[in-house]
Motif scaffolding. Structure first.
Motif, PDB file in Angstrom:
ATOM      1  N   PHE A 222       9.397   7.134   3.310  1.00 40.83           N
ATOM      2  CA  PHE A 222       8.641   5.727   3.161  1.00 40.83           C
ATOM      3  C   PHE A 222       7.096   5.983   3.105  1.00 40.83           C
ATOM      4  CE2 PHE A 222      12.983   4.305   4.427  1.00 40.83           C
ATOM      5  CZ  PHE A 222      13.126   3.302   3.588  1.00 40.83           C
ATOM      6  N   ASN A 223       6.375   5.022   2.579  1.00 35.01           N
ATOM      7  CA  ASN A 223       4.844   5.330   2.886  1.00 35.01           C
ATOM      8  C   ASN A 223       4.366   4.476   4.102  1.00 35.01           C
ATOM      9  OD1 ASN A 223       4.624   6.684   0.383  1.00 35.01           O
ATOM     10  ND2 ASN A 223       4.819   4.823  -0.825  1.00 35.01           N
ATOM     11  N   GLY A 224       4.945   5.026   5.229  1.00 30.06           N
ATOM     12  CA  GLY A 224       4.504   4.446   6.519  1.00 30.06           C
ATOM     13  C   GLY A 224       5.207   3.083   6.994  1.00 30.06           C
ATOM     14  N   GLY A 226       4.509  -0.052   7.251  1.00 31.65           N
ATOM     15  CA  GLY A 226       4.401  -1.343   6.537  1.00 31.65           C
ATOM     16  C   GLY A 226       5.255  -1.369   5.148  1.00 31.65           C
ATOM     17  N   ASP A 227       5.478  -0.112   4.653  1.00 33.61           N
ATOM     18  CA  ASP A 227       6.193  -0.113   3.193  1.00 33.61           C
ATOM     19  C   ASP A 227       7.657  -0.437   3.627  1.00 33.61           C
ATOM     20  OD1 ASP A 227       7.020   0.516   0.537  1.00 33.61           O
ATOM     21  OD2 ASP A 227       7.484   2.635   1.417  1.00 33.61           O
ATOM     22  N   LEU A 228       7.998   0.349   4.826  1.00 36.16           N
ATOM     23  CA  LEU A 228       9.395   0.352   5.239  1.00 36.16           C
ATOM     24  C   LEU A 228       9.843  -1.290   5.515  1.00 36.16           C
ATOM     25  CD1 LEU A 228      12.249   1.362   6.362  1.00 36.16           C
ATOM     26  CD2 LEU A 228      11.050   1.992   8.709  1.00 36.16           C
ATOM     27  N   ARG A 230       8.396  -3.949   4.517  1.00 38.40           N
ATOM     28  CA  ARG A 230       8.093  -4.726   3.578  1.00 38.40           C
ATOM     29  C   ARG A 230       9.561  -4.727   2.826  1.00 38.40           C
ATOM     30  NH1 ARG A 230       7.655  -3.503  -1.455  1.00 38.40           N
ATOM     31  NH2 ARG A 230       7.239  -1.438  -0.890  1.00 38.40           N
ATOM     32  N   GLN A 231      10.128  -3.371   2.730  1.00 32.24           N
ATOM     33  CA  GLN A 231      11.437  -3.329   1.855  1.00 32.24           C
ATOM     34  C   GLN A 231      12.508  -4.097   2.787  1.00 32.24           C
ATOM     35  OE1 GLN A 231      12.630   0.254  -0.015  1.00 32.24           O
ATOM     36  NE2 GLN A 231      10.391   1.100   0.192  1.00 32.24           N
ATOM     37  N   GLU A 234      12.460  -7.861   2.176  1.00 35.29           N
ATOM     38  CA  GLU A 234      12.835  -8.111   0.942  1.00 35.29           C
ATOM     39  C   GLU A 234      14.608  -7.963   0.761  1.00 35.29           C
ATOM     40  OE1 GLU A 234      11.104  -5.718  -1.623  1.00 35.29           O
ATOM     41  OE2 GLU A 234       9.042  -6.640  -1.554  1.00 35.29           O
TER      42      GLU A 234
END
Length: 922
Positions: A222-224, A226-228, A230-231, A234
């Motif tokens: 993941f891109n950090g 925050g990305d994890l 965020r998914q 969702e």
């Protein structure tokens, strides 16, 4: 890299490295350079708490129950925060009594009861076997996942025979390791230096491995974070997985798991081993109390990210317990999964090593030795032979314990997840807590109460947790879980007496501890202690009393020869020689053995055989008894009285020393004031005498010189006037000082412009400065500076500062600089010179009454005496400034590098008319 030969080579190569580290630790210990003397190594060894459960199971529990996994680590954190109060006492007791295990600890507390020690050993053996099985299951599962991915590992495991199971061979290798480094000495209370060094190393390995996979998942897959997350946000099915509502049992489950982890951390045999038995210095607890919780934070930092990533990515189709392996494998990475496998292997083997040592010590000392001591044939063994035999018993016990753990893993282990197996053992180990903790603080707890309480808690644990495990494995009828025995639903093991809404572990903990504590307290209130119980109860509850540490507790009689024969039979000739070598007295075998030697012999036997067996053996040769409760209490009372007397005496001594110091300081101050007074009187007399002498001389000339020319007469009259003015100024300064000290100095504050006042003051002294050859620089950064002050008094202060600066300026090219600027909400005026400056230790003294510092030549450095003046100008100036709400102090000169006096006054906010202010005495 994931072929079977490569994985096995790396795994057994890692185990070989543990052998090397342990051998190195033992060799350093023999050289007198102990590895475990470091508090950091001690804290890392406590991290044996983080087993395969932590490495694999925490992620699995987080994936299923959200943040509930944190409770397993909050409990130990709470325990370590209480280490100075609780664990320190446990360490002190174990050190004094030569405790070898938690069974020995509980046995010693309740009159060194062999039956109670045996009961604890049996419960530990039954309760911890599933935990050892958990580690072996983790090794088997992780190896299968690593080698077979993406094929499901479970199907391969079901088809394998035990000799094809890698965990079976790992168990045998660990048995060899434990035998080599855990049973080198018969004295189990001696520290296992090599083993502890290996465990500390393993703690670092598993931490590095887990952090590595965590960083890979969060920042590569993941891109950090925050990305994890965020998914995760969702994905509706994952949103609730992170909330507290995901904790099994809700609030009750949260509290129950926290209490369970707290108690298990103190009572698990391996934790007792590293926390208490392997502790070499109580002071190590200070660092461990914060370093171990910090370790727990670090190793759990990526648990939730890994769990969430496993549920988001295709690896989520696998067992959540294996996410740490399947996530990097799913990305096609080869090296990280192998490192993770080694980290899991280190987590599992560390626990198995320490747990097996603790259990084997309990089995040999609490189960086997009491049986052997009943054999009359045993006492006929030749000298020294029995020591080797006892070590052999302990080594056989190690092999049997590991095989028993493997058997549980092979027969039942597949029915539970890693976390489930661990929590079952946690509740079993928690049954030791009432007998141990209550016994440490309540002297009235009896052996009968502790025994019945343990039995009740143990039976409840079996019924509510262990038997359901057999039912889930198919060994018992599944109706036992849903309908209860004989169809009695109110006896269902997961809903005992109709108690619903609890998770199964909090449910089992509640009922087992309720039975345990209830019987312990209830039976103790209605039973009496034996004399030995009373003695041991006093020694445990008063363990922190320093008066008992060096007190011999024996008053019986025996000879040195009898003691030597007994020790040689069970410990060997070498150990016996070391015990007797440091003792004073007659070396004759028929000489009476002093009480200190009897106590030391019992301690040595306790370290090798356990306290209960040691008491039996000492009683076989000593005619008499140990000190009874009355004697112990007498020692405690005497010690307490002595300590209280010493405390009061020390308090009085400190108070007298403080008073004496204050008197000496006051006396020195009085001497200094007396000296200053004498100097002041002499100086004032001189100052008064000088103008008076001049006035008198010129007055007599004017009286007798009737024929004096008019010019001379006028000149002499001017001298008389000037000397009179000088005399008036001196008298006025003395009066000002008196008014300041008495609070009768009258000021007339009004709004004024400090810039205009500075210019007026400079004009007043400009001619005098020129006459002295002083170059006066004025730097005004402001056009106006409104302040509230008495203009006459403030001008007096400014002129005094300029006059002092000119007196202390350099002899050659003297310079004085006045600077006025704004500083925050104040105006700051500084006057500096290019003289030698004022030493830091003199900067406050210049504001003392009558104090004058000497002038020094700029080039010669020789003292030139004190300047002309009374030494009252600066004290009066500071008093005036302070009463106007400002400050006056000495600072470093920023420009001329000499002395710098700084005056600061607050800015006037509104127009203020004249107000008369009378100063008040401080």
């Amino acid at each position: 890299m994931r072929t079977d030969p490569v994985v096995l080579t790396v795994a057994f190569g890692y185990l070989a490295l543990l052998f090397v580290i342990a051998a190195w630790g033992d060799r350093r210990a023999e050289q007198g350079r102990s590895v475990i003397g470091s508090p950091t190594v001690y804290a890392l060894s406590i991290a044996v708490y983080c087993t395969a459960w932590t490495f694999y199971g925490s992620v699995g529990r987080a994936a299923e129950f959200g943040p509930s996994f944190l409770l397993i680590y909050l409990g130990p954190t709470l325990a370590m925060l209480m280490a100075p109060l609780m664990i320190r006492k446990m360490v002190r007791i174990a050190s004094t009594q030569r405790i070898t295990s938690i069974a020995d600890f509980i046995s010693a507390r309740y009159g060194k009861s062999s039956s109670l020690g045996a009961l604890v050993a049996i419960i530990a053996l039954i309760g911890i076997t599933p935990y050892i099985a958990l580690q072996l299951k983790a090794i088997t599962l992780s190896h299968a996942v690593l080698v077979n991915y993406p094929e499901a590992a479970e199907f391969r495991l079901a088809e394998e025979n035990f000799w094809a199971d890698k965990s079976f061979w790992v168990a045998l290798v660990l048995a060899v390791f434990i035998i080599l480094f855990g049973t080198r000495h018969l004295d189990a209370s001696e520290r296992h230096e090599g083993m502890v060094a290996a465990i500390a190393f393993e703690s670092l390995v598993k931490l590095v491995a887990f952090l590595t996979v965590g960083v890979f998942v969060v920042f590569v897959l993941f891109n950090g974070p925050g990305d994890l997350f965020r998914q995760v946000a969702e994905a509706p099915e994952l949103t609730g997985a992170l909330g507290l509502e995901a904790v099994p049992g809700g609030t009750i489950g949260w509290v129950g798991t926290l209490v369970l982890a707290f108690l298990a951390f103190l009572t698990l045999p391996r934790q007792f081993q590293v926390l208490v038995v392997e502790n070499v210095d109580e002071r190590h607890l200070q660092r461990a109390s914060w370093l171990f919780p910090l370790y727990l934070v670090a190793i759990n930092l990526f648990v939730i990210p890994i769990a969430m990533a496993g549920l988001l990515l295709p690896a989520g189709n696998s067992d959540p317990d294996s996410f740490v392996l399947t996530l990097p494998l799913s990305a096609g990475i080869e090296g990280i999964p192998l490192l993770v496998f080694i980290g899991g292997l280190s987590a599992a083997t560390g626990m198995v090593i320490v747990e097996t040592i603790a259990l084997s010590t309990m089995v040999s000392n609490q189960l086997i030795m009491p049986l052997l001591l009943r054999s009359k044939r045993l006492h006929l063994s030749s000298q020294g032979e029995l020591a080797g035999w006892l070590l052999g018993i302990r080594r056989v016990a190690i092999v049997l314990i590991l095989l028993l753990g493997y058997l549980y893993h092979a027969l039942i282990g597949d029915s539970y997840s890693l976390v489930t197996i661990g929590l079952v053992s946690f509740v079993g180990a928690a049954q030791f807590a009432p007998a141990m903790l209550i016994g440490m603080y309540w002297r009235g707890a009896t052996r009968a109460g502790a025994t019945l309480g343990l039995l009740a808690g143990f039976i409840t644990w079996i019924y509510t947790l262990l038997l359901p495990g057999f039912a889930q494995s198919g060994w018992l009828d599944a109706a036992f879980l849903t309908q209860g025995p004989f169809g009695l639903e109110w006896l269902r093991p997961y809903g005992l007496f109709g108690l619903e809404g609890f998770d199964i572990y909090s449910h089992a903990l509640l009922w087992s501890l309720l039975a345990n504590v209830g019987l312990l307290v209830g039976i103790s209130l209605f039973t009496r202690q034996s004399p030995v119980e009373q003695t041991q109860a006093a020694l445990f509850t008063e363990a922190m009393n320093p008066g008992l540490q060096d007190t011999s507790l024996w008053r019986g009689q025996t000879t040195r020869g009898e003691l030597q024969s007994l020790l040689s039979r069970y410990l060997g000739a070498g150990a016996t020689a070391r015990i007797l070598a440091d003792q004073q007295g007659s070396p004759d075998d028929d000489a009476p053995a002093p009480p200190a030697l009897i106590a030391r012999a019992e301690q040595a036997l306790s370290g090798a055989l356990g306290s209960a067996s040691a008491r039996v053996l000492i009683n076989s040769v000593v005619r008499g008894e140990a000190l009874d409760l009355e004697s112990i209490l007498s020692i405690l009372d005497t010690t307490s009285q002595t300590l209280e007397y010493n405390r009061r005496l020390e308090q009085k001594s400190n108070e007298l020393a403080r008073i004496g110091e204050e008197l000496r300081a006051a006396n020195e101050r009085l001497r200094e004031l007396d000296r200053l007074k004498d100097e002041f009187v002499a100086m004032v007399s001189h100052e008064l005498r000088t103008p008076l002498t001049s006035i008198r001389a010129f007055a007599e000339i004017l009286r007798d010189g009737k024929d004096l020319p008019e010019e001379k007469r006028i000149h002499f009259l001017e001298v008389v006037v000037l000397e009179s003015q000088r005399l008036s100024r001196l008298i006025e300064e003395i009066l000002d000082l008196a008014r300041l000290e008495s609070g009768r100095l009258t000021l007339t504050p009004q709004r004024l412009d400090l810039v205009a006042l500075v210019r007026h003051s400079v004009d007043a002294v400009h001619r005098l400065q020129e006459d002295r050859g002083v170059s006066l620089e004025v730097d005004l950064e402001l056009d106006d500076a409104p302040v509230i002050g008495d203009p006459d008094r403030l001008e007096q202060v400014i002129i005094n500062l300029l006059d002092n600066a000119s007196k202390f300026a350099a002899d050659e090219a003297p310079r004085v600089r006045l600077h006025l600027a704004r500083h925050k909400q104040n105006f700051r005026l500084s006057v500096e010179d290019n003289g030698p400056g004022i030493a830091p230790d003199e900067r406050e003294r210049v504001f003392e009454k009558f104090h004058q510092i000497k002038r020094y030549g700029a080039t010669s450095g020789k003292a030139r005496g004190r300047p002309r003046g009374s030494g009252l100008g600066l004290p009066i100036s500071r008093g005036i400034v302070a009463h106007l709400g400002g400050r006056l102090w000495v600072d470093d000169a920023p420009t001329l590098e000499g002395a710098c006096l700084v005056m600061e006054l607050p800015e006037a906010s509104t127009m203020t008319g004249p107000v008369v202010v009378r100063t008040e005495a401080p």
